[in-house]
Design a protein around this motif. Structure first.
Motif, PDB file in Angstrom:
ATOM      1  N   UNK A 101    -132.313  35.310  18.593  1.00  0.00           N
ATOM      2  CA  UNK A 101    -133.103  34.276  17.913  1.00  0.00           C
ATOM      3  C   UNK A 101    -134.471  34.818  17.512  1.00  0.00           C
ATOM      4  N   UNK A 102    -135.074  35.618  18.384  1.00  0.00           N
ATOM      5  CA  UNK A 102    -136.366  36.231  18.069  1.00  0.00           C
ATOM      6  C   UNK A 102    -136.216  37.220  16.910  1.00  0.00           C
ATOM      7  N   UNK A 103    -135.137  37.977  16.901  1.00  0.00           N
ATOM      8  CA  UNK A 103    -134.857  38.888  15.787  1.00  0.00           C
ATOM      9  C   UNK A 103    -134.729  38.105  14.475  1.00  0.00           C
ATOM     10  N   UNK A 104    -134.054  36.977  14.518  1.00  0.00           N
ATOM     11  CA  UNK A 104    -133.938  36.128  13.320  1.00  0.00           C
ATOM     12  C   UNK A 104    -135.307  35.668  12.837  1.00  0.00           C
ATOM     13  N   UNK A 105    -136.187  35.327  13.755  1.00  0.00           N
ATOM     14  CA  UNK A 105    -137.528  34.874  13.371  1.00  0.00           C
ATOM     15  C   UNK A 105    -138.344  36.015  12.770  1.00  0.00           C
TER      16      UNK A 105
END
Length: 135
Positions: A102-106
């Motif tokens: 999820x952090x990578x997506x952000x």
């Protein structure tokens, strides 16, 4: 139209995504280091990973958290090495991997919105949107 003093104050606020990435990098460095200690439950899974490369990527992410390429590569490497554990991944590791994804997506969202890959993101570019994987 915003008042110049308000705009200046906003631009001087700390970049929250970069701050979180620094905490993420520190936590992952400690987790990797703990996995190298004999007698820990992490030792078996960490031994089979490219630990030196992961330490390097995590250290770079700690030093340059506002550069999307650096942070993205470190996050992607952690997601890949954790996912490679397959069924031997613990429950907490699964949730940590999902959070890393999820952090990578952000990071990808912020980089695409700012049209920056290598250049550092500003605090306002990091904060813009916040839609994450859903956006």
């Amino acid at each position: 139209r915003e008042h110049p003093k308000t705009l200046r104050r906003y631009e001087q606020e700390p970049a929250q995504l970069s701050s979180y990435l620094r905490l993420w990098a520190l936590a992952n460095a400690l987790r990797l280091a703990a996995g190298l200690i004999p007698g820990t439950a992490l030792r078996d899974t960490v031994q089979r990973q490219p630990v030196e490369l992961l330490f390097l990527l995590v250290a770079l992410a700690f030093m340059c958290p506002s550069r999307p390429l650096v942070a993205g590569v470190a996050l992607a490497a952690r997601v890949a090495t954790n996912a490679a554990k397959g069924p031997w991944m613990g429950n907490s590791q699964l949730w940590a991997t999902l959070m890393d994804f999820a952090l990578l997506c952000e990071v990808v969202r912020a980089a695409r919105a700012a049209k920056k890959l290598w250049a550092p993101l500003t605090a306002s570019e990091e904060a813009g949107g916040g839609a994450g994987c859903a956006g």
